[in-house]
Design a protein around this motif. Structure first.
Motif, PDB file in Angstrom:
ATOM      1  N   SER A 276       0.829  -1.195   0.000  1.00 38.83           N
ATOM      2  CA  SER A 276       0.000   0.000   0.000  1.00 38.83           C
ATOM      3  C   SER A 276       0.867   1.250   0.000  1.00 38.83           C
ATOM      4  O   SER A 276       0.560   2.227  -0.685  1.00 38.83           O
ATOM      5  CB  SER A 276      -0.966  -0.018   1.184  1.00 38.83           C
ATOM      6  N   MET A 277       1.961   1.201   0.728  1.00 36.65           N
ATOM      7  CA  MET A 277       2.825   2.374   0.795  1.00 36.65           C
ATOM      8  C   MET A 277       3.431   2.673  -0.580  1.00 36.65           C
ATOM      9  O   MET A 277       3.393   3.806  -1.064  1.00 36.65           O
ATOM     10  CB  MET A 277       3.914   2.144   1.831  1.00 36.65           C
ATOM     11  N   VAL A 278       3.971   1.658  -1.192  1.00 38.32           N
ATOM     12  CA  VAL A 278       4.592   1.841  -2.504  1.00 38.32           C
ATOM     13  C   VAL A 278       3.544   2.276  -3.525  1.00 38.32           C
ATOM     14  O   VAL A 278       3.764   3.191  -4.325  1.00 38.32           O
ATOM     15  CB  VAL A 278       5.286   0.537  -2.953  1.00 38.32           C
TER      16      VAL A 278
ATOM     17  N   TYR B  92       0.820   3.867  -3.043  1.00 37.06           N
ATOM     18  CA  TYR B  92       0.395   5.255  -2.823  1.00 37.06           C
ATOM     19  C   TYR B  92       1.372   6.211  -3.505  1.00 37.06           C
ATOM     20  O   TYR B  92       0.971   7.159  -4.179  1.00 37.06           O
ATOM     21  CB  TYR B  92       0.310   5.550  -1.324  1.00 37.06           C
ATOM     22  N   ALA B  93       2.658   5.940  -3.333  1.00 36.65           N
ATOM     23  CA  ALA B  93       3.651   6.800  -3.961  1.00 36.65           C
ATOM     24  C   ALA B  93       3.459   6.818  -5.476  1.00 36.65           C
ATOM     25  O   ALA B  93       3.499   7.869  -6.103  1.00 36.65           O
ATOM     26  CB  ALA B  93       5.056   6.317  -3.600  1.00 36.65           C
TER      27      ALA B  93
ATOM     28  N   ARG C  65      -0.061   8.731  -6.251  1.00 31.39           N
ATOM     29  CA  ARG C  65      -0.376  10.100  -5.859  1.00 31.39           C
ATOM     30  C   ARG C  65       0.810  11.054  -5.754  1.00 31.39           C
ATOM     31  O   ARG C  65       0.621  12.250  -5.678  1.00 31.39           O
ATOM     32  CB  ARG C  65      -1.102  10.080  -4.499  1.00 31.39           C
ATOM     33  N   LEU C  66       2.021  10.558  -5.687  1.00 29.71           N
ATOM     34  CA  LEU C  66       3.152  11.473  -5.499  1.00 29.71           C
ATOM     35  C   LEU C  66       3.899  11.646  -6.815  1.00 29.71           C
ATOM     36  O   LEU C  66       3.871  10.776  -7.674  1.00 29.71           O
ATOM     37  CB  LEU C  66       4.103  10.924  -4.432  1.00 29.71           C
ATOM     38  N   GLU C  67       4.542  12.807  -6.928  1.00 29.28           N
ATOM     39  CA  GLU C  67       5.372  13.044  -8.099  1.00 29.28           C
ATOM     40  C   GLU C  67       6.842  12.945  -7.692  1.00 29.28           C
ATOM     41  O   GLU C  67       7.274  13.593  -6.749  1.00 29.28           O
ATOM     42  CB  GLU C  67       5.108  14.446  -8.664  1.00 29.28           C
ATOM     43  N   PHE C  68       7.559  12.077  -8.353  1.00 28.31           N
ATOM     44  CA  PHE C  68       9.006  12.027  -8.084  1.00 28.31           C
ATOM     45  C   PHE C  68       9.697  11.554  -9.351  1.00 28.31           C
ATOM     46  O   PHE C  68       9.064  10.933 -10.218  1.00 28.31           O
ATOM     47  CB  PHE C  68       9.319  11.120  -6.893  1.00 28.31           C
TER      48      PHE C  68
ATOM     49  N   PRO D 202       2.839  13.830   2.952  1.00 30.60           N
ATOM     50  CA  PRO D 202       2.283  12.760   2.119  1.00 30.60           C
ATOM     51  C   PRO D 202       2.067  11.466   2.887  1.00 30.60           C
ATOM     52  O   PRO D 202       1.089  10.766   2.664  1.00 30.60           O
ATOM     53  CB  PRO D 202       3.349  12.583   1.038  1.00 30.60           C
TER      54      PRO D 202
ATOM     55  N   PHE E 184      -1.470   9.589   3.393  1.00 28.67           N
ATOM     56  CA  PHE E 184      -1.630   8.198   3.006  1.00 28.67           C
ATOM     57  C   PHE E 184      -2.281   7.374   4.120  1.00 28.67           C
ATOM     58  O   PHE E 184      -3.267   6.680   3.914  1.00 28.67           O
ATOM     59  CB  PHE E 184      -0.249   7.650   2.626  1.00 28.67           C
TER      60      PHE E 184
ATOM     61  N   GLU F 136       7.987  16.416  -1.814  1.00 30.27           N
ATOM     62  CA  GLU F 136       7.143  15.343  -2.300  1.00 30.27           C
ATOM     63  C   GLU F 136       7.991  14.261  -2.967  1.00 30.27           C
ATOM     64  O   GLU F 136       7.773  13.076  -2.786  1.00 30.27           O
ATOM     65  CB  GLU F 136       6.123  15.895  -3.291  1.00 30.27           C
ATOM     66  N   GLY F 137       8.995  14.711  -3.714  1.00 30.26           N
ATOM     67  CA  GLY F 137       9.882  13.753  -4.369  1.00 30.26           C
ATOM     68  C   GLY F 137      10.598  12.897  -3.355  1.00 30.26           C
ATOM     69  O   GLY F 137      10.730  11.681  -3.529  1.00 30.26           O
TER      70      GLY F 137
ATOM     71  N   TRP G 203       9.598  12.178  -0.327  1.00 30.18           N
ATOM     72  CA  TRP G 203       8.613  11.233   0.223  1.00 30.18           C
ATOM     73  C   TRP G 203       8.357  10.091  -0.749  1.00 30.18           C
ATOM     74  O   TRP G 203       8.252   8.933  -0.370  1.00 30.18           O
ATOM     75  CB  TRP G 203       7.301  11.949   0.549  1.00 30.18           C
ATOM     76  N   GLY G 204       8.283  10.477  -2.015  1.00 29.23           N
ATOM     77  CA  GLY G 204       8.023   9.463  -3.040  1.00 29.23           C
ATOM     78  C   GLY G 204       9.071   8.376  -3.015  1.00 29.23           C
ATOM     79  O   GLY G 204       8.763   7.187  -2.926  1.00 29.23           O
TER      80      GLY G 204
ATOM     81  N   MET H 198       8.953   6.240   0.101  1.00 31.78           N
ATOM     82  CA  MET H 198       7.842   5.291   0.186  1.00 31.78           C
ATOM     83  C   MET H 198       7.960   4.151  -0.824  1.00 31.78           C
ATOM     84  O   MET H 198       7.401   3.083  -0.605  1.00 31.78           O
ATOM     85  CB  MET H 198       6.509   6.037   0.047  1.00 31.78           C
ATOM     86  N   VAL H 199       8.661   4.367  -1.925  1.00 36.26           N
ATOM     87  CA  VAL H 199       8.831   3.226  -2.830  1.00 36.26           C
ATOM     88  C   VAL H 199      10.102   2.437  -2.497  1.00 36.26           C
ATOM     89  O   VAL H 199      10.413   1.458  -3.167  1.00 36.26           O
ATOM     90  CB  VAL H 199       8.889   3.618  -4.333  1.00 36.26           C
TER      91      VAL H 199
END
Lengths: 275, 315, 445
Positions: A90-92, A94-95, A98-101, A179, A183, B22-23, B25-26, B29-30
């Motif tokens: 779920s954590m991965v 969500y990233a 919803r997140l931008e990276f 974030p 989440f 945000e990046g 955090w991204g 989280m991955v």
């Protein structure tokens, strides 16, 4: 309109009753087989109802095998896998949802790609890694990968998060959530049905897994139920009703767990976050 | 929770290049996936790709032989048969299971008496491992004592050999697989159906929509996301199915005896497993795996293209 | 807050776990050096029920006798054991000495995984005292394994069924044709008719004259005693497409069509293809020694004799010498210790006797095999001498490095002939072609 819903119910009932019958007949027949003597088991014409019911088949099997150890091992592997899958996927997901990276899209394509790789391709190299770590013939290789976000779960949870309107995000941001907090507080509670699905899925896969235990486990006291049962086939020539009894006995623990968890799954599914 | 963030940050923050919050955090989280990707995927994949161009018996170091494994594969009649059987199995199994599961889910998605019992009845096969299914299926399919043949004979037909008949074996295995799998898929659909807001149905009913129309215009769009996921995943896992065929067609757990009669139930994964683990042709097996991968990749890409056409997402 | 903290902690935990896992890999190799005297060896064997306990006991005895050697064990059910063994050899993590199925010895020997133990055998063993050493000898006279117990085939028959039919028990004068004639009298259909009666229904047989399964306890003894076989002397070329094999196959297919022998689809009714004889559904079987256990357990009234003669008087008893293999990758020190175990196993009378008592296999040591202990053990006194007599005409199952692979090809083809889906000629020709390819792939570089 009243009539129509009545008719619908009648059709539904017929469909479901018939299909329940199809589902249960094999199980009941097998259960009856497990209670026969060998003579009855192989009798022609078939003798459906054992006379008398040989409950001692189960006692014999229990005495002759280490069913309790197998069940405990299966339990450990399954529970650790489920926890790991829920947290990491779920954590991965969500990233990704919803997140931008940087490299997000290429990373996600890789997730999809790995979903398609036959696990067998990696068995030998993965075995070499676990061997280096000294983890062969322990239960660790059977569950640790679930803590590292398996692609199926990521995919499932991402679909779920994508279906949630983005406005929730912004509301949470205004509240000052980072974030991760968004989440946990906003998104997770809305995806209980999918989390339930993921739980069921991981549970099933791990509980029934055959290939990985065969490769990683060698000591009998580490065996999980499926390979424990498999290792018995051929043990009782001319006493095959014991095999049926052993197989059904291996079903009991998960059946009990399931009957309890069933309530939770239904609740999880019905209290969805979407209004 | 600033403390936690402070502790974690230095690990990921080596690069001085500025990443947005945000990046950061991204990436954080991955990270579980990244670890898995590097350690448990990239390295094994690279190794297996190398093996697929080698002669490798596991007991001695791999020897580079170029594309020989792949050219042998193209001419291997058993591989062709396995490929065909895999397609055949998937094409029978995926639609059969999906349609049945959807029908059952729709039927169950209302207040029925005994709802819980029905749900449980359909789910018990799911929680059986294949080793359990082996003995349960035998109660039905045993050519001498099984229920199926008993009924056939009562109705005046000839008994069937089921799992030892070349033409019957795949359909029979598919039937067993549907029996085992339909309950699980039904639960997924049921979860999806329960996400469909009741007021949408009410609104449709006020507009005079019948059962079919409600199903077609309310239910189907709203569960199309779930359906899509389910379709992609079943296709992928079915293509890789191994355990059922191994358990149900082998004698005493011997992998080399599985896939019969006369390769009629030989599927790609089983062939791969036999070649690799039983006959120690790991290079050849890796080549099979990569071909399987390419096929699956193609199928999934097609499905993803189709997804845009019929999956509905709430904006 | 609470939730997110828990999540953060778990994340940290998983990171730490991942890093510490990467870190600890170097340490595990270090501890193998601090051994001045004590040698630790890993011993692998596949389980067979009650025998495991005895094995542990014998290992304890071994450790008592050799205080400087410590044995750790690895055991698993048969197919799991070998699957794992291969992965372990690949990962250089295999046992220092393991029990190999006799048919798999060449697989390991020809791929360099088994240690050449010729020198040690010459040094420590008097070859005449043991059965089966030569079954593990390769073409150049090297030994790669030492038998742990011998499985040899004989004819099992159910005395009650013979009595009931009023026919004489089989003896050493029998030919295969005689066997089939008698088997027909012992085959009974669902209506109680015998295969010799009019109106016998070969589709619904309740009692088979003889059960017939796969290679060892099926076609190989027939093929060989008809003068045929699968591989040539060198074990590198196929001799499948021969007149002798054709005759033998005709004998088999004929029996199956009459319903007297079980065909592959008949066996589908049984949870195990080994079941028909011990469960009293078949009057005869070709059986290796270990089948005595199942037959004793179900309590049928049976005996054994040597297998029948072929048309030219040739006999053949299939043999599988399950053997100890020493790992070729083990250090010299460990290999020496592993050899001590092998030596302990075959030379010590006590060990041989205790193992013989289990009734799992014919003892390797001739003196023990020919003693009362073996010949007259158990409540059910059967003619065990038949197994020992069979050594005179015993042979392996044409085992080589790709045995299981060619066997699969061969079985696929002849099973079609057994089920009447193709002619015998075609089946043999096709099998010949496919087996040749398997052999060439491995042996012709």
């Amino acid at each position: 309109m009243f009539n129509r819903s009545k008719k619908r119910k009648a059709i539904s009932y017929t469909v479901i009753l018939f299909s329940s019958l199809l589902m249960l007949t094999p199980l009941v027949s097998a259960a009856l087989n497990s209670l026969k003597s060998y003579k009855e088991y192989t009798a022609i014409p078939v003798q459906w109802i054992p006379n008398p019911f040989q409950w001692q088949n189960y006692i014999e099997v229990w005495k002759m095998t280490s069913m309790d150890t197998y069940a405990w091992n299966s339990f450990i592997v399954t529970v650790l896998s489920v926890i790991g899958a829920l947290l990491s996927c779920s954590m991965v997901a969500y990233a990704f949802a919803r997140l931008e990276f940087p490299f997000k899209n290429s990373l996600f394509v890789m997730v999809l790609g790995t979903l398609m790789i036959p696990p067998v391709v990696m068995i030998i190299p993965q075995f070499m890694i676990f061997n280096q770590l000294g983890l062969v013939d322990t239960l660790v290789p059977l569950w640790i990968l679930e803590w590292l976000a398996q692609p199926f779960g990521v995919f499932l949870m991402r679909q779920a998060f994508l279906a949630i309107p983005k406005e929730y995000d912004e509301a949470a941001k205004l509240d000052g959530c980072n974030p991760f907090q968004t989440f946990v507080k906003v998104y997770l509670p809305m995806c209980k049905p999918q989390l339930a699905t993921l739980t069921i899925f991981t549970f099933m896969t791990k509980w029934n897994e055959i290939m990985a235990p065969v490769i990683y486990l060698s000591s009998e006291d580490k065996f999980t139920l499926p390979i424990g049962i498999l290792s018995m086939s051929g043990a009782w020539f001319g006493q095959e009703q014991y095999l049926v009894a052993a197989a059904l006995m291996s079903l009991l623990p998960i059946l009990i767990v399931f009957l309890f968890a069933e309530k939770y799954f239904v609740k999880g599914a019905s209290s969805s976050g979407l209004k | 929770m600033p403390k936690l963030v402070d502790r974690v940050k230095p690990l990921k923050n080596r690069k001085r290049k500025k990443l947005s919050a945000e990046g950061r955090w991204g990436f954080l989280m991955v990270s579980p996936y990244l670890i898995q990707f590097v350690v448990f995927l990239s390295f094994p994949l690279a190794a297996s790709l190398y093996f697929s161009f080698s002669k490798y018996d596991m007991l001695n170091a791999p020897k580079w032989i170029g594309v020989e494994n792949y050219t042998t594969l193209i001419q291997d009649p058993v591989f062709h048969k396995a490929l065909w059987n895999t397609f055949y199995f998937t094409i029978l199994f995926v639609p059969a299971q999906t349609i049945l599961a959807l029908v059952l889910a729709v039927a169950l998605n209302q207040s029925l008496k005994g709802l819980k019992f029905f749900r449980i009845a359909h789910f018990i096969p799911v929680i059986c491992s294949w080793t359990v299914v082996l003995y349960v299926a035998d109660a039905i399919l045993n050519p001498r004592f099984g229920l199926a043949n008993t009924i056939l004979v009562k109705l005046g037909n000839n008994p069937q050999p089921w799992l030892s008949d070349e033409a019957l074996i795949i359909p029979v295995l598919v039937a067993v697989a549907v029996w085992k799998g339909v309950g699980y898929m039904m639960i997924i659909f049921l979860a999806g159906l329960q996400n469909v807001p009741e007021d949408l149905y009410e609104a449709a009913e006020i507009e005079g929509a019948g059962v079919w129309k409600k199903f077609r215009h309310v239910t189907v769009p709203l569960i199309s996301g779930t359906t899509f996921l389910v379709l992609v995943l079943t296709t992928i896992t079915t293509f890789q199915s191994f355990e059922q065929i191994y358990v149900m067609t082998s004698h005493l757990g011997d992998v080399t005896s599985a896939g019969g009669p006369n390769n009629a139930s030989m599927v790609l994964m089983l062939y791969l497993f036999q070649q690799g683990f039983s006959f120690l042709k790991m290079g050849y097996a890796s080549a099979i795996a990569w071909v399987l991968f390419i096929i699956l990749f193609g199928i999934t890409m097609i499905q993803l293209k189709l997804q845009k056409k019929w999956v509905y997402y709430e904006k | 807050m609470k939730y997110s903290q828990k999540f953060g902690l778990l994340l940290l935990l998983s990171l730490i776990l991942a890093f510490s896992m990467a870190g600890c890999s170097n340490e595990s190799d270090a501890d193998s050096e601090n051994s001045d005297e004590q040698v630790e060896i890993k011993l692998g064997y596949y389980s067979s029920g009650s025998a495991d306990e005895k094995m542990e006991e014998l290992i304890d005895q071994f450790e008592e006798k050799h205080p400087n050697i410590k044995v750790t064990t690895q055991n698993a059910p048969y197919s799991q054991f070998f699957q794992k063994l291969d992965t372990q050899i690949a990962g250089n993590n295999a046992p220092d000495v393991w029990l190999s199925d006799g048919v798999l010895v060449s697989k390991y020997a020809e791929r360099g995984a088994a240690k050449d133990v010729t020198g040690w055998i010459e040094r420590d063993l008097n070859k005449d005292e043991y059965y089966g050493l030569d079954f593990n000898k390769d073409a150049s006279g090297k030994y790669f394994a030492v038998p742990q117990g011998i499985q040899i085939g004989a004819l099992f028959y159910n005395k009650d069924m013979f009595d009931e039919a009023g026919v004489d028990y089989p003896d050493d004068t029998w030919t295969w044709d005689q066997l089939q004639e008698t088997a027909a009298q012992l085959t009974i259909d669902a209506n109680g008719k015998r295969a010799t009666d009019d109106g016998f229904n070969s589709e619904a047989v309740n009692q088979y004259g003889m059960t017939f399964f796969n290679i060892t306890e099926g076609w190989m003894p027939v093929l060989k005693s008809f003068g045929g076989g699968v591989l040539d002397e060198e074990l590198k070329n196929s001799v499948i497409d021969s007149e002798e094999n054709k005759k033998a196959m005709e004998w088999i297919v004929d029996g199956m069509q009459k319903g007297v022998l079980t065909d592959p689809s008949d066996l589908q009714s049984f949870q195990s293809p080994m079941s028909p004889f011990p469960s009293g559904t078949a009057a005869m079987r070709i059986g290796i020694y270990a089948r005595v256990l199942a037959a004793n357990e179900t309590g049928i009234n049976y005996d054994v004799t040597v297998l029948p003669k072929g048309p030219d008087g040739k006999r053949f008893a299939p043999v599988i010498a399950n053997s100890w293999i020493v790992n070729n990758n083990s250090s010299d020190e460990k290999a020496e210790a592993a050899w001590e175990w092998v030596k302990f196993w075959v030379t010590e009378d006590e060990v041989q006797k205790e193992w013989a008592e289990l009734g799992e296999a014919v003892p390797v040591k001739k003196s023990v095999a020919n003693s009362d202990l073996f010949l007259n053990s158990g409540d059910n006194t059967i003619n065990k001498q038949a197994f020992l007599d069979s050594f005179e005409f015993a042979g392996t199952l044409d085992t080589n490095a790709v045995w299981s692979e060619w066997l699969q090809k061969f079985n696929d083809n002849i099973n079609r002939a057994f089920l009447n889906e193709t002619s015998i000629e075609e089946a043999l020709q096709q099998a010949d072609k496919e087996v040749k390819k398997v052999l060439d792939d491995f042996y012709k570089e």
